[in-house]
Design a protein around this motif. Structure first.
Motif: not given
Length: 181
Positions: A67-72, A98-105, A109-117
């Motif tokens: 996967s690859a992400i772009y940090n806004f 096989y397939g793909g996904s869209l990822i939002g992070l 806080l610097p230590e907490i990550q919420l995600s939707v995929e």
């Protein structure tokens, strides 16, 4: 039997990723967002993903998921992922997913990550000893997750809100380890 093997596969994959997570945390000395003032597109892209390998009594599970992400900014990132999974239970079935996904992070806080995929997988199953030797269908999953982030790695759990009895996953709840470089 299939649920037990799937659990063992998920458990072994989780342990491998946990070991990678802690080794990455120990070696990570850089900030996850390389340059806060940089406007260069390439500086804001991170690559990562997951690898999984599970073996059991006549059972094989191999997963490759780059996967690859772009940090806004240091709080929000969006990305895409691909996935290939091979599953085989001796004398029962063999399948390719096989397939793909869209990822939002989101990092409130610097230590907490919420995600939707949002994940879309094509499932091809070859059943052994069946009159209809194959099944082909699409599987859609929407995962909401939360994790602890340290350096380039995040360890946490995600939940498939679209889970039903026809889902390819054994459980709606899944642990994860996410690493981006």
């Amino acid at each position: 039997m299939m649920r037990k093997n799937r659990f063992l596969s998920i458990s072994s994959s989780f342990l491998i990723f946990a070991a990678l997570f802690f080794s990455t945390v120990a070696l990570a000395q850089q900030n996850t967002f390389q340059s806060k003032s940089s406007n260069n597109f390439r500086d804001k892209i991170q690559f990562g993903g997951g690898l999984g390998l599970g073996f059991g009594s006549g059972y094989t599970d191999i997963t490759v998921a780059p996967s690859a992400i772009y940090n806004f900014n240091e709080y929000v990132a969006l990305g895409i992922g691909a996935q290939y999974k091979y599953l085989k239970q001796k004398d029962s079935y063999a399948s390719n997913l096989y397939g793909g996904s869209l990822i939002g992070l989101i990092n409130p806080l610097p230590e907490i990550q919420l995600s939707v995929e949002l994940e879309e997988l094509r499932v091809n199953v070859n059943l052994m000893g069946s009159n209809s030797n194959s099944l082909d269908y699409w599987n859609t999953a929407l995962f909401l997750g939360a994790g602890y982030r340290s350096g380039n790695a995040t360890i946490g759990a995600r939940y498939n809100v679209l889970n039903n009895q026809n889902n390819v996953y054994g459980s709606a709840f899944m642990p994860f380890v996410r690493v981006y470089f």
